[in-house]
Design an enzyme around this catalytic site. Structure first.
Site, mmCIF file in Angstrom:
data_model
loop_
_atom_site.group_PDB
_atom_site.id
_atom_site.type_symbol
_atom_site.label_atom_id
_atom_site.label_comp_id
_atom_site.label_asym_id
_atom_site.label_seq_id
_atom_site.Cartn_x
_atom_site.Cartn_y
_atom_site.Cartn_z
ATOM 1 N N GLY A 21 0.830 -1.194 0.000
ATOM 2 C CA GLY A 21 0.000 0.000 0.000
ATOM 3 C C GLY A 21 0.862 1.241 0.000
ATOM 4 O O GLY A 21 2.045 1.202 0.326
ATOM 5 N N ARG A 22 0.231 2.359 -0.395
ATOM 6 C CA ARG A 22 0.982 3.579 -0.505
ATOM 7 C C ARG A 22 0.011 4.704 -0.231
ATOM 8 O O ARG A 22 -1.103 4.707 -0.750
ATOM 9 C CB ARG A 22 1.518 3.682 -1.927
ATOM 10 C CG ARG A 22 2.654 4.623 -2.139
ATOM 11 C CD ARG A 22 3.102 4.493 -3.578
ATOM 12 N NE ARG A 22 4.241 3.609 -3.721
ATOM 13 C CZ ARG A 22 5.497 4.060 -3.807
ATOM 14 N NH1 ARG A 22 5.753 5.332 -3.761
ATOM 15 N NH2 ARG A 22 6.489 3.209 -3.948
ATOM 16 N N GLY A 23 0.374 5.621 0.614
ATOM 17 C CA GLY A 23 -0.544 6.719 0.907
ATOM 18 C C GLY A 23 0.221 7.987 1.157
ATOM 19 O O GLY A 23 1.444 8.031 0.956
ATOM 20 N N ASP B 198 -8.935 11.759 8.040
ATOM 21 C CA ASP B 198 -8.684 11.261 6.694
ATOM 22 C C ASP B 198 -9.453 9.965 6.463
ATOM 23 O O ASP B 198 -8.888 8.946 6.112
ATOM 24 C CB ASP B 198 -7.184 11.069 6.457
ATOM 25 C CG ASP B 198 -6.868 10.972 4.966
ATOM 26 O OD1 ASP B 198 -7.738 11.333 4.142
ATOM 27 O OD2 ASP B 198 -5.756 10.532 4.622
#
Ligand SMILES: *[C@@H]1O[C@H](CO)[C@@H](O)[C@H](O)[C@H]1NC(C)=O
Ligand SMILES: *[C@@H]1O[C@H](CO)[C@@H](O)[C@H](O)[C@H]1NC(C)=O
Ligand SMILES: *[C@@H]1O[C@H](CO)[C@@H](O)[C@H](O)[C@H]1NC(C)=O
Ligand SMILES: *[C@@H]1O[C@H](CO)[C@@H](O)[C@H](O)[C@H]1NC(C)=O
Ligand SMILES: *[C@@H]1O[C@H](CO)[C@@H](O)[C@H](O)[C@H]1NC(C)=O
Length: 816
Positions: A534-536, A647
């Site tokens: 994952g990437r955020g 968020d």
């Protein structure tokens, strides 16, 4: 010297072999040494209060130590410092050598160096340096011109003496037990946020227990702003630290002998004694209720303090010990009570008065009657093993805390609050004649393994008197061969010993332990951060397999500019949260520039991925909406601090093995004190993700928990319609002037619902995600749409709280 019946020559040769300084001195000159074999080789401070020399710690095992010269009540010597507590030396031929270079070296049996002061300097004038045991118990190595090259006060073991400081580079570590002097499980240290704390650390788990872990530093009367990190005990009995902690001895002001020690049982105690040789009296202690110290009894057990015996562990009724030799593993149920049988017909509650289990709450139910609380716990099946029922003085009502796990349990007569333990009726009936106290008499201290004495086995291959004589004689006349043979023989035995012993590594995590990881450990677990999952905005998430084979998600934060203090404040808050709809954090790493968070791994990935691949049926979608609301409600209302997520989006809602949702990623969350609720927030820049952000961000209005409510509403609309709010909606019927512009998701749904003259069935049919092919519960959809539209009201006061959202969703469940 020994008065051997040997001849004068023997005596002469032996004294060549074992030279030592004169006895009854407080200092040692460079070039001389102290021998383990000569009881007179002891330094005694000029006031005779302290002694330094070889201290016996086990069978033929010695440590170089400093102790109070006069034993307590004539027998036990009180050690205040040790050079080599992990590695005692042989009772033969071991020496403390004061080298002319200025270095102090502890040599084991004439062989390896087990400890060194590392104080040698290149300059030649050090040859006249001296080692002195001062009147305050400090062993000081100084150069000719009185420069301190090394001092024992700078490397404390488990004790602070008056005048000695604990600093950011030092810590006090308890010894293992009253009889074993090696390092134990309890540490007094300055934490990364500048607060002085006590930490329990075993191979399996670690946790702070002083000050109370549920308090913020400010609530515990500590300051995080002074980074000098110094704690000091003065001779009058004032123990004070730079985090503004203060403690005064009960006999403050008198001039007596004092010491502050982290003890093997985990308490920090200040002792004093009026006369040398008298008994030490406790004049202050950090933890008044010993059962509050962690690491004694494991899950599902109870710690009880009995003044004469100390702490005792016992299993709660219906549970049995997992490992009869180790209380820290706790107890497991001796029954099976899965869902179909968790009803009033089969299950009931055992009443445990004056018992507290800290943490691991499923939920707090405010103002519940006992009967209602019992009903809730039965309904929760496996998620409730019992509950805590407590009168809330402030609110004037009873609160019900459903417990997912029973940990940190203790029994204390003064505690106002009771535990009701869920048990099958079969067990309850057999218990009815047993009082809880009958069950509380198991002793945990005797069965634990921590009283094992140190035993340096290799020393049993004793060097016979004759061999020693020959050896000395041979070395005297220069017979090198004998020495070489002897050394080879010794090394073979020693290396053999070592291979069996070095098994103290291999740190393992237990299921809910929260701890600090090293960077190297995480690098290994992620195989060099190779598998990205994952990437955020906050950073990249990698899959990891921890040393105990648990799969974890490791998030490497991008923004490494965040200070360590801020980072830790946030991390320790998150680590404290326990809710089934919040992702569980197992630990963190803060090393140099690295800021890494370790979470439980969620099998089914994020809600975003699942919506995109159309795998969610209606039941799952509704449960996800409900679970997410519960998680957020817990964050908003039920925690110790007021936490906003800020968020919320489908990427941050993760799904576990049964698609149960867990809210993740608090990287962008910010702490606000409850007291500052009404005031303008301290957010300096916009947080969140476009499409999910409340209008407050745009209009620069105060940020409250209602921003999360707004984002939640958008997420629910996305769950219902399958439409991403960023892309907008192209409506086939709605062809007006600028047809290319998609409508906002909210406007579109609202118009469908209230605008048209369609029946409920018809407008729902139009908005619902077509991938569900008509398989849904109309009533549930309707409720969810109503709730979602309330959540996305422009006016934040018109939006419900997350708690109200949960109630609205649950009220429907009750209707049907
Ligand atoms: C104890 O020491 C601290 C720090 O030196 C000082 O601020 C405090 O006033 C002292 N307390 C007493 C009673 O002397
Ligand atoms: C920090 O603490 C030390 C030791 O207690 C004290 O001497 C110093 O004045 C403090 N500094 C500040 C800025 O308060
Ligand atoms: C104590 O530890 C030793 C070695 O670590 C082990 O062999 C023994 O079984 C343990 N005894 C108990 C009572 O746990
Ligand atoms: C439920 O209880 C009944 C009667 O005690 C028992 O026969 C049955 O095996 C139990 N079922 C489960 C799933 O525990
Ligand atoms: C409990 O005690 C009563 C009387 O003291 C006795 O009649 C009953 O059999 C006991 N029940 C159990 C389960 O031992």
């Amino acid at each position: 010297m020994g008065s051997t019946p040997f001849s004068f020559i023997t005596f002469f040769l032996l004294s060549l072999c074992f030279p030592h300084s004169s006895s009854e001195s407080s200092s040692l000159q460079a070039g001389s040494s102290l021998s383990v074999e000569n009881p007179a080789d002891v330094l005694i401070s000029q006031n005779r209060v302290f002694s330094a020399g070889f201290f016996q710690v086990g069978h033929n095992a010695y440590c170089f130590a400093i102790w109070f010269t006069e034993p307590s009540q004539g027998h036990d010597l009180t050690v205040v410092w040790m050079a080599n507590r992990e590695e005692p030396v042989n009772g033969r031929r071991s020496k403390l050598l004061f080298r002319r270079s200025g270095n102090l070296v502890l040599r084991d049996a004439g062989q390896s160096v087990v400890w060194s002061s590392d104080s040698s300097t290149a300059s030649s004038y050090n040859s006249a340096a001296q080692l002195q045991l001062q009147d305050n118990g400090n062993l000081v190595l100084s150069s000719l011109d009185d420069v301190v090259l090394w001092q024992s006060f700078a490397s404390p073991t488990d004790t602070l003496l008056p005048g000695q400081s604990l600093t950011k580079d030092t810590k006090l570590v308890s010894s293992r037990s009253q009889t074993s002097y090696s390092s134990g499980f309890y540490t007094l240290f300055f934490d990364d946020d500048n607060v002085l704390r006590l930490l329990y650390r075993s191979p399996e788990r670690s946790s702070i227990y002083w000050p109370d872990p549920w308090l913020l530093p400010s609530q515990a009367g500590r300051s995080i702003f002074n980074d000098s990190r110094i704690a000091k005990l003065d001779s009058l009995g004032n123990f004070s630290a730079s985090d503004t902690f203060r403690a005064l001895a009960s006999d403050y002001g008198t001039r007596v002998q004092r010491r502050l020690t982290v003890e093997p049982d985990g308490d920090l105690r200040l002792y004093s004694r009026k006369l040398s040789g008298a008994k030490w009296i406790v004049t202050w202690e950090a933890v008044l209720q010993p059962c509050k110290i962690h690491g004694i009894c494991g899950a599902n057990s109870l710690c009880t303090y009995v003044p004469e015996f100390g702490r005792k562990c016992s299993c709660i009724p219906g549970y049995k010990m997992i490992n009869p030799n180790d209380w820290t593993q706790g107890c497991e149920p001796d029954f099976k009570l899965s869902c179909p049988n968790s009803t009033t017909e089969f299950a009931g509650f055992a009443y445990l008065p004056n018992v507290e289990y800290y943490g691991y709450d499923y939920k707090l139910y405010g103002d519940y009657t006992l009967e209602r609380c019992k009903a809730v716990c039965l309904e929760l099946c496996d998620s409730c093993v019992g509950f805590h029922y407590k009168y809330d003085n402030g609110g004037g009502r009873y609160n019900c805390y459903a417990k997912m796990q029973l940990r940190n349990g203790y029994h204390t007569p003064g505690f106002d609050g009771d535990i009701y333990l869920k048990l099958p009726k079969t067990i309850l009936s057999s218990l009815s004649n047993m009082t809880t106290n009958d069950n509380l008499n198991l002793d945990c201290s005797s069965s634990s393994n921590d009283t094992v004495q140190l035993d340096r086995k290799y020393t049993k291959t004793r060097v016979s008197g004759l061999l020693k004589f020959l050896l000395c004689f041979a070395s005297g006349v220069g017979g090198l061969e004998v020495i070489v043979i002897f050394m080879v023989w010794f090394f073979v035995i020693r290396s053999h010993e070592k291979s069996g012993a070095g098994n103290m590594q291999g740190y393992m995590l237990a299921a809910t332990g929260f701890r600090k990881f090293s960077y190297a450990e995480l690098k290994k677990a992620t195989r060099g951060f190779s598998e990205e999952i994952g990437r955020g905005a906050g950073g990249i998430v990698y899959k990891a397999v921890l040393s105990d084979n648990r799969v974890a998600a490791v998030k490497k934060l991008k923004d490494t500019s965040q200070g360590e203090v801020e980072f830790l404040a946030e991390v320790s808050t998150i680590g404290r949260l326990n809710h089934m709809n919040l992702i569980e954090m197992w630990g963190y790493c803060a090393e140099g520039k690295h800021r890494i968070l370790v979470y439980e791994y969620m099998e089914h990935g994020s809600l975003a991925e699942n919506l995109a691949s159309n795998v969610l049926d209606w039941k799952k979608r509704f449960e996800i909406a409900l679970g997410t609301a519960k998680g957020l409600a817990y964050l908003h209302d039920e925690c110790l601090e007021w936490i906003l997520h800020c968020d919320i989006k489908p990427q941050n809602i993760l799904l576990g093995s049964n698609y149960q949702p867990k809210v993740a990623d608090f990287g962008l969350s910010k702490l606000l004190n409850r007291g500052e609720l009404g005031k303008y927030s301290s957010f300096s820049r916009i947080r969140g993700t476009r499409g999910y952000m409340a209008p407050e961000w745009v209009y620069n209005l105060p940020i409250t928990s209602k921003v999360d409510v707004y984002s939640y509403g958008i997420v629910v609309l996305e769950i219902l319609t399958g439409n991403n709010p960023m892309r907008g909606v192209h409506d086939s019927e709605d062809i007006d002037g600028d047809q290319a512009r998609p409508k906002m998701l909210v406007t579109w749904v609202r118009e469908k619902m209230v605008g048209g003259a369609l029946s409920t069935e018809a407008w729902i049919e139009e908005i619902i995600d077509p991938s569900m092919e008509g398989q849904y519960n109309i009533r549930e959809v309707e409720i969810l749409v109503q709730v979602a539209l309330k959540c996305v009201e422009e006016d934040r006061d018109a939006r419900p709280t997350m708690r109200q959202v949960v109630e609205m969703l649950l009220s429907h469940e009750n209707d049907s």
